[in-house]
Design an enzyme around this catalytic site. Sequence first.
Site, short mmCIF file in Angstrom:
data_model
loop_
_atom_site.label_atom_id
_atom_site.label_comp_id
_atom_site.label_asym_id
_atom_site.label_seq_id
_atom_site.Cartn_x
_atom_site.Cartn_y
_atom_site.Cartn_z
N HIS A 77 -23.01 24.01 30.69
CA HIS A 77 -22.22 25.25 30.66
C HIS A 77 -22.61 26.19 31.79
O HIS A 77 -21.75 26.85 32.38
CB HIS A 77 -22.41 25.93 29.31
N LYS A 98 -11.16 36.11 37.37
CA LYS A 98 -12.08 35.13 36.77
C LYS A 98 -11.45 34.61 35.49
O LYS A 98 -10.88 35.38 34.71
CB LYS A 98 -13.43 35.79 36.46
N HIS A 158 -13.63 29.33 26.14
CA HIS A 158 -14.44 29.54 24.93
C HIS A 158 -13.96 28.56 23.87
O HIS A 158 -13.53 28.95 22.79
CB HIS A 158 -14.34 30.99 24.46
N ARG A 167 -16.41 41.25 31.00
CA ARG A 167 -17.73 41.61 31.53
C ARG A 167 -18.01 40.89 32.85
O ARG A 167 -18.73 41.42 33.71
CB ARG A 167 -18.82 41.28 30.51
N ASP A 168 -17.46 39.68 33.02
CA ASP A 168 -17.60 39.01 34.32
C ASP A 168 -17.03 39.88 35.43
O ASP A 168 -17.60 39.97 36.53
CB ASP A 168 -16.86 37.66 34.31
N SER A 227 -25.63 37.97 22.13
CA SER A 227 -24.95 39.14 21.57
C SER A 227 -24.13 39.81 22.65
O SER A 227 -24.55 39.90 23.81
CB SER A 227 -25.99 40.12 21.00
#
Length: 795
Positions: free
Chosen positions: A64, A130, A134, A155-156, A361
């Site tokens: 991953h 990006k 998932h 967040r990327d 988290s």
Amino acid sequence: MSKAVFRTIPLRDLNADQLLDLSKRMKLSLSRADMLAVQKIYQDEGREPTDVEMEVIAQTWSEHCKHRIFGAKITHVLDGKEETVDGLFKTYIRAVTEEICKNKPDFVLSAFEDNAGFVRLDDDKAVCLKVETHNHPSAIEPYAGANTGLGGVIRDILGAGKGAKPVASIDVFCFGPPDIEQDQIKAKDVIHPLGVMRGVVRGVRDYGNRMGIPTVNGAIQFDDTFIYNPLVFCGTAGIIPIKDIAKEVKPGHLLIAAGGRTGKDGLKGATFSSAELTTDSHEEDQTAVQIGNPIEEKKAADFVLAAREKGLIQFVTDCGAGGFSSAAGEMLRETGGEVWLENAPLKAPDLESWQVFISESQERMVIAIEEKDLPAMQELAAIYQTELCVLAKADGSQRLKVLHHGTTVCDLHVAALHEAPRREMKAKWRTQPAVKPAVPVRPESWTETLKTLLADFAIVSREPVIREYDHEVQGNTVLKPLAGASGDAPQDGSVIRVDGSNQLVAMACALLPEWGKTDPNLMGRAVVDECMRQLVAMGSNPDRIAILDNFCMGNPDSERELGALVECTKGMAKTATAYATPFVSGKDSFYNYFVTDEGPVSIPVTLLVSGFGIVEDAKHVVGASLRRVGSSIAILGKASAGLRGSIVAKYTKGIGMDAAPDFCEVESLAAYRRYYELVKQGAILSAHDIGEGGLAVALAEMAFSGKAGLRIATDKMPAAAGLTTAELLFGETPGRLLVEIDPEHVEAAEAAGLVIIGDSTRDPYLYISHNGTTLIDSPVDQLKPLWRDGLVKYY
């Protein structure tokens, strides 16, 4: 908790079988060779590892995170001929982009070096995109898995450069058929595709809507192979000042963590996603799924962007797969440093040391700052109500040293940590021969065939899903996912306005997993073309387009499946090279297979190509819906023979064993450039790509705008000699567009190589003939409900 909780793992004296057993018991997803390499590290250091170190190595070396299959040396046999592929990524992605960039030195500003790749928008701003998967989390917890899938890719973008602003999202899903009976699912505890679909859509919906980021583009595929392993792609685009792209961690920098607290959710997520699913996964791997909180992420996002505006950020990245281990490990890769786990705010007090360090988290960002700027960052954190802690300090030691309440729980040289053993693999692919149907296909009614296709899950409207998302928040969505008189006609993608710029950004995506089952090379080529074609159709400059590759496949240890991946990557590279369309980012997801009671079920090799193009003027934006009566309808591109992989092949016996339709990239690119010149002249009223379902479906979709009917004659349609009626109407040859032209521009359009095949009419009918013979004749209002309502009863 006032002390570190960790264990020492004896492994220096274990044999290879015992090492592999240890990997399985700890769920490290490390191979025998990997474990031998780990053992060598500790034999050289003369000590045993801690459990924290073992988890850090497993996360860092996981498929991953490390993309080791794309870096592997592969011996590949194609139709009996052997070749060596010295890394799929290096050969077919990085090298392709580097060669393209030689001729576009000022377009791609960053690729493969950050959380996302950047291209130039204008003199001051850059745009990035990006896309992440998932899949495994969404299979066992559809809502939470998809929820945090979108949260992670947002967040990327926040972690790209010194912090890009998320401005639009895309999502692409692959599900099992929603109408399958539960007793046809051959494994216990597998969630029905309907439950997966509803959970995934709502998970993405809630995160994006609550963050205030419009979801503007996407796709859904349905196939039996996705029953056990759904695919969930989430993507986000961002905007950043060009001056804020470059970033660096230097000795002396503090690393601060901001956002959510650390808990036991998302434990071993990276290694969980690097292994197959089984009937036990739903019970055993629940803790690998994270718990999302979009409001917390919104606060963290506003904090990061405010800090960037004030020039306080030296480096930023998201806390995704691997948690602090990944974020701090990557940020300290060049310098080394100390990490202080006791400073991290926790959701619960009973976390062990390894759990604090690798927990995934959500809603956490890690930021490098000058030590003098800590008070200013703390002040901003208070304003935006986001929690902040000092997590680490870069020190130039070249070692990753992790302390917990003063006790060293991890001490690894950064070079050893980031140098996973290179895999050597074998692949094989044999081209499937084309078999021409012995009897020409002549159904009783071509109109009824069209109706059947319009009701197919591959083609029906996605409106029930699209309406879940806010695609207009931020107020910059110029071309929306649905349009037409009733706001329910399909578009090829979306276009967004950028605050402070005259340039716009188009977004599109493409995937054809059915093609990949029999011809992965052509699938790779066709998917790049479809994404490019959609972006060009909407008004993008064909020379200012960048793309992303996202691969999903089943078992890469199967020579045939890996062979399909190799061929797909080759095809993708060929078309990207021909179109001079650089890759700027990508991702891969392997082990998407499920071990049922009857054996493993793998997904087909699936390539998603998503892309973004620069629309240089708002006047250039072109939608896919028919706009008026009296227009001329033209076609760009030539139809080829072949129906393999097509939608019609599922319903008509005797076809589909031939080849999939081929196309010529050189001719297509030249045509796209000519089309773009017509766009700049204002000659194009609308344009729609001819994709799944072929010409007849594309014409119907254009007519679903509710503005006019269509009268079409295929006599002059550009096509290879000897095409059957099925190929003319429903063939899915890449490289083709349907174009609506104002009559005053017909001469210019024909000079540019477009061929007029009909016109739009006041009568709301779809009429298609060939050499005077009627093929399709139907009121549009008899066709549209079949397409519009296909998913309504399922969602």
